[in-house]
Each structure stands twice: as C-alpha cells, then as structure tokens.
Write a protein that holds these residues in place. Structure first.
Motif, PDB file in Angstrom:
ATOM      1  N   ALA A  49       0.805  -0.634   0.002  1.00 22.09           N
ATOM      2  CA  ALA A  49      -0.217   0.052   0.579  1.00 22.09           C
ATOM      3  C   ALA A  49       0.861   1.006  -0.129  1.00 22.09           C
ATOM      4  O   ALA A  49       1.980   1.879   1.045  1.00 22.09           O
ATOM      5  N   GLY A  50       0.055   2.357  -0.725  1.00 19.17           N
ATOM      6  CA  GLY A  50       1.480   3.370  -0.797  1.00 19.17           C
ATOM      7  C   GLY A  50       0.728   4.475  -1.873  1.00 19.17           C
ATOM      8  O   GLY A  50      -0.730   4.581  -2.322  1.00 19.17           O
ATOM      9  N   ARG A  51       1.338   5.657  -1.796  1.00 18.42           N
ATOM     10  CA  ARG A  51       0.727   6.482  -2.296  1.00 18.42           C
ATOM     11  C   ARG A  51       1.850   7.191  -3.598  1.00 18.42           C
ATOM     12  O   ARG A  51       2.670   7.578  -3.126  1.00 18.42           O
ATOM     13  N   ILE A  52       0.734   7.588  -5.126  1.00 21.99           N
ATOM     14  CA  ILE A  52       1.741   7.972  -6.164  1.00 21.99           C
ATOM     15  C   ILE A  52       2.108   9.320  -6.048  1.00 21.99           C
ATOM     16  O   ILE A  52       1.051  10.198  -5.623  1.00 21.99           O
ATOM     17  N   ASP A  53       3.487   9.414  -5.601  1.00 23.10           N
ATOM     18  CA  ASP A  53       3.516  10.884  -5.698  1.00 23.10           C
ATOM     19  C   ASP A  53       4.054  11.985  -6.852  1.00 23.10           C
ATOM     20  O   ASP A  53       2.547  13.019  -7.025  1.00 23.10           O
ATOM     21  N   ARG A  54       4.208  11.147  -8.277  1.00 22.58           N
ATOM     22  CA  ARG A  54       4.093  11.798  -9.501  1.00 22.58           C
ATOM     23  C   ARG A  54       4.347  10.647 -10.234  1.00 22.58           C
ATOM     24  O   ARG A  54       5.593  10.048  -9.964  1.00 22.58           O
ATOM     25  N   LEU A  55       3.712  10.848 -11.001  1.00 22.25           N
ATOM     26  CA  LEU A  55       3.615   9.625 -12.498  1.00 22.25           C
ATOM     27  C   LEU A  55       4.778   9.911 -13.138  1.00 22.25           C
ATOM     28  O   LEU A  55       4.826  10.905 -14.176  1.00 22.25           O
ATOM     29  N   LEU A  56       6.011   9.108 -13.779  1.00 20.26           N
ATOM     30  CA  LEU A  56       6.943   9.829 -14.892  1.00 20.26           C
ATOM     31  C   LEU A  56       6.947   8.855 -16.031  1.00 20.26           C
ATOM     32  O   LEU A  56       7.547   9.483 -16.577  1.00 20.26           O
ATOM     33  N   VAL A  57       5.932   8.972 -16.416  1.00 18.63           N
ATOM     34  CA  VAL A  57       5.199   8.004 -18.359  1.00 18.63           C
ATOM     35  C   VAL A  57       3.922   8.337 -18.007  1.00 18.63           C
ATOM     36  O   VAL A  57       2.276   8.323 -17.450  1.00 18.63           O
ATOM     37  N   ARG A  58       3.532   8.544 -19.753  1.00 16.73           N
ATOM     38  CA  ARG A  58       2.614   8.665 -19.549  1.00 16.73           C
ATOM     39  C   ARG A  58       1.912   7.308 -20.329  1.00 16.73           C
ATOM     40  O   ARG A  58       2.079   6.298 -20.592  1.00 16.73           O
ATOM     41  N   GLU A  59       0.413   7.475 -20.650  1.00 11.52           N
ATOM     42  CA  GLU A  59      -0.640   6.050 -21.163  1.00 11.52           C
ATOM     43  C   GLU A  59       0.042   7.023 -22.482  1.00 11.52           C
ATOM     44  O   GLU A  59      -0.107   7.586 -23.333  1.00 11.52           O
ATOM     45  N   ALA A  68      14.301   1.474 -13.947  1.00 14.37           N
ATOM     46  CA  ALA A  68      15.564   1.511 -12.877  1.00 14.37           C
ATOM     47  C   ALA A  68      14.698   3.491 -12.570  1.00 14.37           C
ATOM     48  O   ALA A  68      15.976   4.719 -13.427  1.00 14.37           O
ATOM     49  N   PHE A  69      13.504   3.766 -12.542  1.00  8.90           N
ATOM     50  CA  PHE A  69      12.733   5.333 -12.157  1.00  8.90           C
ATOM     51  C   PHE A  69      14.022   6.280 -11.426  1.00  8.90           C
ATOM     52  O   PHE A  69      13.732   5.097 -10.020  1.00  8.90           O
ATOM     53  N   SER A  70      13.961   7.018 -11.120  1.00  9.77           N
ATOM     54  CA  SER A  70      14.507   8.399 -10.291  1.00  9.77           C
ATOM     55  C   SER A  70      14.237   9.522 -10.403  1.00  9.77           C
ATOM     56  O   SER A  70      13.634   9.624 -11.044  1.00  9.77           O
ATOM     57  N   PRO A  71      13.955   9.231  -8.910  1.00 11.98           N
ATOM     58  CA  PRO A  71      13.147  10.831  -8.617  1.00 11.98           C
ATOM     59  C   PRO A  71      13.872  12.385  -8.856  1.00 11.98           C
ATOM     60  O   PRO A  71      14.397  11.970  -9.084  1.00 11.98           O
TER      61      PRO A  71
END
Length: 71
Positions: A49-59, A68-71
C-alpha cells in the motif's frame, strides 16, 4: 435348454462390467483450445500500500520491464 439363458446372462453381465470399467477407469482428458484473448481494461494493483507522488510515464508510453526510475 437352461444353459442358453445362463450364457446370455453371463455375457450381458461381462458386457455391463466392461462398460462400467471403461467409463470409470479412463482418466479425464485435458481440453486444449487456441484463440485470441482480448480485453478493454487492465487493472494494475501494487503489492504494497502507498500513495503515488508523481507519475513518470504517460498513457501509451513504451516502458521496459523493471525500469530504474529515479525521482
């Protein structure tokens, strides 16, 4: 004369036993089908469980497996 009905009865009993054995002793077979599975909706859920801070990809963006996504 009594031998003929006994022989017929014995033959029918053996035939019946064979039919019962054939239907009960055969293992169930697997049904294999080919085709295309289509869907209009995909449900993705996290393992924790958690909350998404920001989405790094689009539909519609192409992504690699385990990027390997880096914030």
């Amino acid at each position: 004369m009594k031998r003929k009905p006994l022989t017929i009865g014995l033959a029918l009993a053996v035939l019946l036993a064979g039919v019962v054995y054939y239907t009960l002793a055969l293992p169930a077979t697997t049904l294999e089908l080919t085709g295309i599975v289509t869907t209009n909706e995909v449900i993705i859920s996290p393992q924790v469980a958690g909350r998404i801070d920001r989405l790094l990809v689009r539909e519609g963006d192409c992504v690699k497996r385990r990027p390997a996504f880096s914030p």
